[in-house]
Design a protein around this motif. Structure first.
Motif, mmCIF file in Angstrom:
data_model
loop_
_atom_site.group_PDB
_atom_site.id
_atom_site.type_symbol
_atom_site.label_atom_id
_atom_site.label_comp_id
_atom_site.label_asym_id
_atom_site.label_seq_id
_atom_site.Cartn_x
_atom_site.Cartn_y
_atom_site.Cartn_z
ATOM 1 N N ARG A 52 0.827 -1.209 0.000
ATOM 2 C CA ARG A 52 0.000 0.000 0.000
ATOM 3 C C ARG A 52 0.862 1.261 0.000
ATOM 4 N NH1 ARG A 52 -3.224 -3.047 3.660
ATOM 5 N NH2 ARG A 52 -2.221 -2.023 5.442
ATOM 6 N N GLN A 53 1.916 1.250 0.805
ATOM 7 C CA GLN A 53 2.785 2.421 0.883
ATOM 8 C C GLN A 53 3.488 2.682 -0.448
ATOM 9 O OE1 GLN A 53 5.417 1.636 4.166
ATOM 10 N NE2 GLN A 53 3.799 1.796 5.711
ATOM 11 N N ARG A 54 4.002 1.619 -1.057
ATOM 12 C CA ARG A 54 4.709 1.786 -2.319
ATOM 13 C C ARG A 54 3.745 2.180 -3.428
ATOM 14 N NH1 ARG A 54 9.044 -2.774 -3.626
ATOM 15 N NH2 ARG A 54 9.362 -1.274 -5.323
ATOM 16 N N LEU A 55 2.561 1.583 -3.433
ATOM 17 C CA LEU A 55 1.567 1.932 -4.448
ATOM 18 C C LEU A 55 1.190 3.401 -4.351
ATOM 19 C CD1 LEU A 55 -0.420 1.230 -6.706
ATOM 20 C CD2 LEU A 55 -2.036 0.463 -4.943
ATOM 21 N N SER A 56 0.988 3.886 -3.134
ATOM 22 C CA SER A 56 0.630 5.288 -2.931
ATOM 23 C C SER A 56 1.714 6.213 -3.468
ATOM 24 C CB SER A 56 0.386 5.556 -1.443
ATOM 25 O OG SER A 56 0.029 6.897 -1.224
ATOM 26 N N ARG A 57 2.975 5.896 -3.179
ATOM 27 C CA ARG A 57 4.086 6.738 -3.648
ATOM 28 C C ARG A 57 4.195 6.705 -5.174
ATOM 29 N NH1 ARG A 57 6.933 4.411 0.846
ATOM 30 N NH2 ARG A 57 8.003 2.985 -0.572
ATOM 31 N N ILE A 58 4.038 5.525 -5.740
ATOM 32 C CA ILE A 58 4.181 5.379 -7.194
ATOM 33 C C ILE A 58 3.044 6.100 -7.919
ATOM 34 C CG2 ILE A 58 4.159 3.709 -9.103
ATOM 35 C CD1 ILE A 58 5.412 1.711 -6.974
ATOM 36 N N ARG A 59 1.827 5.942 -7.425
ATOM 37 C CA ARG A 59 0.687 6.628 -8.045
ATOM 38 C C ARG A 59 0.876 8.146 -7.995
ATOM 39 N NH1 ARG A 59 -4.460 3.899 -8.549
ATOM 40 N NH2 ARG A 59 -5.549 5.694 -7.646
#
Length: 290
Positions: free
Chosen positions: A180-187
């Motif tokens: 979730r953390q990585r997805l948020s940053r990438i988005r």
């Protein structure tokens, strides 16, 4: 080959997989048809182009078939297929962008300083609105190549397929929280770039209609092959056999509306048909003996 096989229920799929492992060609056809669009779309977004997605899809489909007997039904079948596909695509080196890697810095420079004027008309009398749509969809898809491979996979699983973080984490071998953390940053990284430079999805100066001839000259689109605009769009949920969806992490849904899912191409379907007309039984049974 029947391209209109209805999607089996989870219970039906479980039975079909057992029959396919025993050598039932019709069962195998139904099983592979149920995941071919999933495989193709994941390949398309990961690799950037239709030809590369078609080639990688064939490799992945073969892996699914030859390892079918190892599916233990401890997860949804599509989750198992995702794992095989992601692992294959993360190490895939035969696609165009493996040889010519991209970066957001390159994209920015191209948008700001590309010599888009004084290029002759190369549209071959194809309607400019159609070419603009092709360029928009192609450009945003290729833009994902600016992400490293694992970040690209995270973005695709969370943004296009909207997978629950537990499922996506299992596929990628990371915790749901890390996912979730990585997805948020990438988005946010992708959204910020679109907002700053893209005039189609943000407030940037780049307009597809202004760059058509430049894009054709540089082989970014081909008026004779409009892969994206000719593709048949389908809802992403129709190619999954589970319903757990990713929890909301931001309000960027409209920003990523380019993340469409499509029916797999005729080349992919023809590959499956030719394989089924050979002797898949011996391939599957040969794996069972190993």
């Amino acid at each position: 080959m029947n391209n209109n096989i209805s999607k089996p229920t989870n219970e039906e799929l479980s039975i079909l997989i057992d029959e396919a492992v025993k050598g039932n060609k019709h069962a195998l056809e139904t099983v592979i048809t149920s995941v071919r669009d999933l495989i193709f779309n994941l390949s398309l977004r990961t690799l950037g182009s239709f030809p590369d997605a078609e080639d990688a899809s064939q490799d992945i489909i073969l892996k699914v078939i030859t390892h079918l007997s190892s599916f233990k039904k401890e997860s949804a079948f599509s989750t198992w297929v995702f794992s095989i596909a992601v692992n294959h695509l993360k190490d895939y080196k035969k696609h165009m962008f493996a040889k010519f890697p991209l970066s957001f810095e390159f994209y920015k420079e191209d948008i700001l300083n590309a010599p888009i004027h004084d290029i002759p008309d190369l549209t071959q009398n194809v309607e400019k609105a159609i070419l603009s749509e092709e360029l928009k969809l192609s450009c945003t898809n290729v833009m994902l190549q600016c992400l490293d491979t694992e970040s690209r996979c995270i973005f695709i699983l969370g943004t296009m397929f909207k997978l629950d973080s537990r499922i996506a984490g299992d596929i990628l071998g990371i915790t749901p929280e890390a996912y979730r953390q990585r997805l948020s940053r990438i988005r946010k990284k992708v959204a910020d770039f679109l907002a700053a430079y893209c005039g189609e999805y943000g407030s940037g100066k780049c307009k597809c209609s202004d760059r058509l001839n430049y894009a054709i000259q540089n082989h970014r689109i081909n008026p004779d092959r409009l892969d994206f605009t000719d593709a048949v769009e389908i809802p992403a949920e129709t190619i999954l056999d589970f319903t757990a969806a990713m929890e909301d992490i931001d309000d960027l849904s409209m920003t990523f509306s380019f993340c469409k899912t499509y029916k797999s191409t005729d080349k992919t379907k023809k590959f499956i048909e030719d394989f089924l007309n050979s002797d898949p039984v011996s391939v599957i049974k040969g794996q069972n003996k190993q």
